[in-house]
Motif scaffolding. Sequence first.
Motif, PDB file in Angstrom:
ATOM      1  N   LEU A  55       0.710  -1.200  -0.033  1.00  0.00           N
ATOM      2  CA  LEU A  55       0.208  -0.195  -0.131  1.00  0.00           C
ATOM      3  C   LEU A  55       0.692   1.286  -0.078  1.00  0.00           C
ATOM      4  O   LEU A  55       1.705   1.325   0.891  1.00  0.00           O
ATOM      5  N   LEU A  56       0.399   2.071  -0.792  1.00  0.00           N
ATOM      6  CA  LEU A  56       1.266   3.439  -1.108  1.00  0.00           C
ATOM      7  C   LEU A  56       0.296   4.663  -0.028  1.00  0.00           C
ATOM      8  O   LEU A  56      -0.906   4.678  -0.304  1.00  0.00           O
ATOM      9  N   CYS A  57       0.982   5.328   0.841  1.00  0.00           N
ATOM     10  CA  CYS A  57       0.293   6.137   1.723  1.00  0.00           C
ATOM     11  C   CYS A  57       0.544   7.528   1.501  1.00  0.00           C
ATOM     12  O   CYS A  57       1.955   7.760   0.992  1.00  0.00           O
ATOM     13  N   ARG A  58      -0.220   8.513   1.779  1.00  0.00           N
ATOM     14  CA  ARG A  58       0.016   9.961   1.571  1.00  0.00           C
ATOM     15  C   ARG A  58       1.104  10.402   2.821  1.00  0.00           C
ATOM     16  O   ARG A  58       1.937  11.314   2.501  1.00  0.00           O
ATOM     17  N   SER A  59       1.324   9.852   3.769  1.00  0.00           N
ATOM     18  CA  SER A  59       1.849  10.198   5.071  1.00  0.00           C
ATOM     19  C   SER A  59       2.454   8.881   6.065  1.00  0.00           C
ATOM     20  O   SER A  59       1.923   8.005   5.869  1.00  0.00           O
ATOM     21  N   THR A  60       3.276   9.399   6.856  1.00  0.00           N
ATOM     22  CA  THR A  60       4.001   8.367   7.744  1.00  0.00           C
ATOM     23  C   THR A  60       2.984   8.051   8.680  1.00  0.00           C
ATOM     24  O   THR A  60       2.502   6.870   9.197  1.00  0.00           O
ATOM     25  N   GLU A  61       1.868   9.133   9.220  1.00  0.00           N
ATOM     26  CA  GLU A  61       0.875   8.823   9.981  1.00  0.00           C
ATOM     27  C   GLU A  61      -0.050   7.804   9.320  1.00  0.00           C
ATOM     28  O   GLU A  61      -0.562   7.035  10.088  1.00  0.00           O
ATOM     29  N   GLU A  62      -0.653   7.922   8.067  1.00  0.00           N
ATOM     30  CA  GLU A  62      -1.383   7.050   7.456  1.00  0.00           C
ATOM     31  C   GLU A  62      -0.841   5.803   7.312  1.00  0.00           C
ATOM     32  O   GLU A  62      -1.713   4.926   7.631  1.00  0.00           O
ATOM     33  N   ALA A  63       0.313   5.661   7.087  1.00  0.00           N
ATOM     34  CA  ALA A  63       0.836   4.183   6.894  1.00  0.00           C
ATOM     35  C   ALA A  63       0.950   3.648   8.364  1.00  0.00           C
ATOM     36  O   ALA A  63       0.645   2.378   8.278  1.00  0.00           O
ATOM     37  N   PHE A  64       1.497   4.297   9.307  1.00  0.00           N
ATOM     38  CA  PHE A  64       1.188   3.601  10.637  1.00  0.00           C
ATOM     39  C   PHE A  64      -0.076   3.352  11.150  1.00  0.00           C
ATOM     40  O   PHE A  64      -0.216   2.588  11.954  1.00  0.00           O
ATOM     41  N   SER A  65      -1.156   4.055  10.570  1.00  0.00           N
ATOM     42  CA  SER A  65      -2.495   3.769  11.168  1.00  0.00           C
ATOM     43  C   SER A  65      -2.726   2.607  10.516  1.00  0.00           C
ATOM     44  O   SER A  65      -3.954   2.109  11.101  1.00  0.00           O
ATOM     45  N   LEU A  66      -2.313   1.756   9.434  1.00  0.00           N
ATOM     46  CA  LEU A  66      -2.541   0.773   8.789  1.00  0.00           C
ATOM     47  C   LEU A  66      -1.868  -0.491   9.435  1.00  0.00           C
ATOM     48  O   LEU A  66      -2.149  -1.604   9.049  1.00  0.00           O
ATOM     49  N   SER A  67      -1.052  -0.208  10.575  1.00  0.00           N
ATOM     50  CA  SER A  67      -0.292  -1.435  11.176  1.00  0.00           C
ATOM     51  C   SER A  67      -0.690  -1.416  12.793  1.00  0.00           C
ATOM     52  O   SER A  67      -1.462  -0.525  13.239  1.00  0.00           O
ATOM     53  N   ASP A  68      -0.546  -2.623  13.018  1.00  0.00           N
ATOM     54  CA  ASP A  68      -1.155  -2.764  14.541  1.00  0.00           C
ATOM     55  C   ASP A  68      -0.105  -2.106  15.509  1.00  0.00           C
ATOM     56  O   ASP A  68      -0.506  -1.417  16.722  1.00  0.00           O
ATOM     57  N   GLU A  69       1.113  -1.958  15.095  1.00  0.00           N
ATOM     58  CA  GLU A  69       2.032  -0.999  16.113  1.00  0.00           C
ATOM     59  C   GLU A  69       3.294  -0.776  15.111  1.00  0.00           C
ATOM     60  O   GLU A  69       3.553  -1.478  14.234  1.00  0.00           O
ATOM     61  N   ALA A  70       3.917   0.332  15.534  1.00  0.00           N
ATOM     62  CA  ALA A  70       4.969   0.742  14.901  1.00  0.00           C
ATOM     63  C   ALA A  70       6.117   0.959  15.636  1.00  0.00           C
ATOM     64  O   ALA A  70       6.269   2.059  16.438  1.00  0.00           O
ATOM     65  N   PRO A  71       6.936  -0.077  15.607  1.00  0.00           N
ATOM     66  CA  PRO A  71       8.255  -0.178  16.678  1.00  0.00           C
ATOM     67  C   PRO A  71       9.011   1.140  16.422  1.00  0.00           C
ATOM     68  O   PRO A  71       9.157   1.650  15.604  1.00  0.00           O
ATOM     69  N   ASN A  72       9.979   1.328  17.371  1.00  0.00           N
ATOM     70  CA  ASN A  72      10.696   2.670  17.466  1.00  0.00           C
ATOM     71  C   ASN A  72      11.593   2.386  15.960  1.00  0.00           C
ATOM     72  O   ASN A  72      11.853   3.378  15.434  1.00  0.00           O
ATOM     73  N   ILE A  73      12.158   1.322  15.555  1.00  0.00           N
ATOM     74  CA  ILE A  73      12.791   0.991  14.667  1.00  0.00           C
ATOM     75  C   ILE A  73      12.409   1.480  13.052  1.00  0.00           C
ATOM     76  O   ILE A  73      12.857   2.270  12.449  1.00  0.00           O
ATOM     77  N   ALA A  74      11.002   1.176  13.003  1.00  0.00           N
ATOM     78  CA  ALA A  74      10.235   1.581  11.996  1.00  0.00           C
ATOM     79  C   ALA A  74      10.042   2.977  12.006  1.00  0.00           C
ATOM     80  O   ALA A  74      10.059   3.705  10.851  1.00  0.00           O
ATOM     81  N   ARG A  75       9.832   3.635  13.147  1.00  0.00           N
ATOM     82  CA  ARG A  75       9.681   5.278  13.120  1.00  0.00           C
ATOM     83  C   ARG A  75      10.886   5.765  12.841  1.00  0.00           C
ATOM     84  O   ARG A  75      11.055   6.839  12.212  1.00  0.00           O
ATOM     85  N   SER A  76      11.960   5.434  13.183  1.00  0.00           N
ATOM     86  CA  SER A  76      13.194   5.886  12.857  1.00  0.00           C
ATOM     87  C   SER A  76      13.639   5.707  11.475  1.00  0.00           C
ATOM     88  O   SER A  76      14.062   6.765  10.694  1.00  0.00           O
ATOM     89  N   LEU A  77      13.354   4.610  10.615  1.00  0.00           N
ATOM     90  CA  LEU A  77      13.411   4.496   9.223  1.00  0.00           C
ATOM     91  C   LEU A  77      12.700   5.407   8.554  1.00  0.00           C
ATOM     92  O   LEU A  77      12.923   6.069   7.561  1.00  0.00           O
ATOM     93  N   ALA A  78      11.294   5.439   8.998  1.00  0.00           N
ATOM     94  CA  ALA A  78      10.476   6.188   8.493  1.00  0.00           C
ATOM     95  C   ALA A  78      11.040   7.922   8.244  1.00  0.00           C
ATOM     96  O   ALA A  78      10.695   8.458   7.353  1.00  0.00           O
ATOM     97  N   SER A  79      11.415   8.214   9.684  1.00  0.00           N
ATOM     98  CA  SER A  79      11.797   9.470   9.524  1.00  0.00           C
ATOM     99  C   SER A  79      13.209  10.065   8.609  1.00  0.00           C
ATOM    100  O   SER A  79      13.125  11.002   8.119  1.00  0.00           O
ATOM    101  N   ARG A  80      13.830   8.738   8.322  1.00  0.00           N
ATOM    102  CA  ARG A  80      14.928   9.058   7.627  1.00  0.00           C
ATOM    103  C   ARG A  80      14.521   8.791   6.138  1.00  0.00           C
ATOM    104  O   ARG A  80      15.150   9.524   5.238  1.00  0.00           O
ATOM    105  N   PHE A  81      13.773   7.885   5.700  1.00  0.00           N
ATOM    106  CA  PHE A  81      13.652   7.360   4.386  1.00  0.00           C
ATOM    107  C   PHE A  81      12.169   7.679   3.719  1.00  0.00           C
ATOM    108  O   PHE A  81      12.130   7.397   2.669  1.00  0.00           O
ATOM    109  N   TRP A  82      11.273   8.218   4.563  1.00  0.00           N
ATOM    110  CA  TRP A  82      10.077   8.473   3.939  1.00  0.00           C
ATOM    111  C   TRP A  82       9.905   9.944   3.892  1.00  0.00           C
ATOM    112  O   TRP A  82      10.168  10.738   4.770  1.00  0.00           O
TER     113      TRP A  82
END
Length: 149
Positions: A55-82
């Motif tokens: 799924l392509l999403c408009r924002s990090t928030e939208e993407a993480f809203s589709l997941s059960d949880e967003a681990p810290n590593i995922a948030r870190s990767l998103a802030s760097r690469f999204w």
Amino acid sequence: MKTNFGSVTEAVRMLENGGVVLVPTETVVGLVSTEAGLQKIYNLKGRDADKPVALLCRSTEEAFSLSDEAPNIARSLASRFWPGSLTMILKARHGNVNVGLRVPLGTVRGLLEAYGAPLYATSANVSGEEAPRALGGLREASSKVRTWC
């Protein structure tokens, strides 16, 4: 076959009617659809029904809203690469399955903004063949697929 609608409005209309839209992404040329058009993508590609589509999403928030949880590593990767070409595989909010999520750059981002919700996306190639990197690299596409760029 009409190969370029020239307007995001027409591409959104196609998506709203269960169509599939051919669009360049920052990595390859992609096929995007809503859930209503997802089976068409599988049919066009000859894709195994057990193989998920991201799924392509408009924002990090939208993407993480589709997941059960967003681990810290995922948030870190998103802030760097999204926004960008990174697809993360996370546990889906509903069901005991994983979901591929990405917040892209480029042309497809405008389509996501205009549509207003996530879109399923995969490369515009027959399964098992090389993914096209530009619209000019595509063989004759099905008349059921429309291009917006």
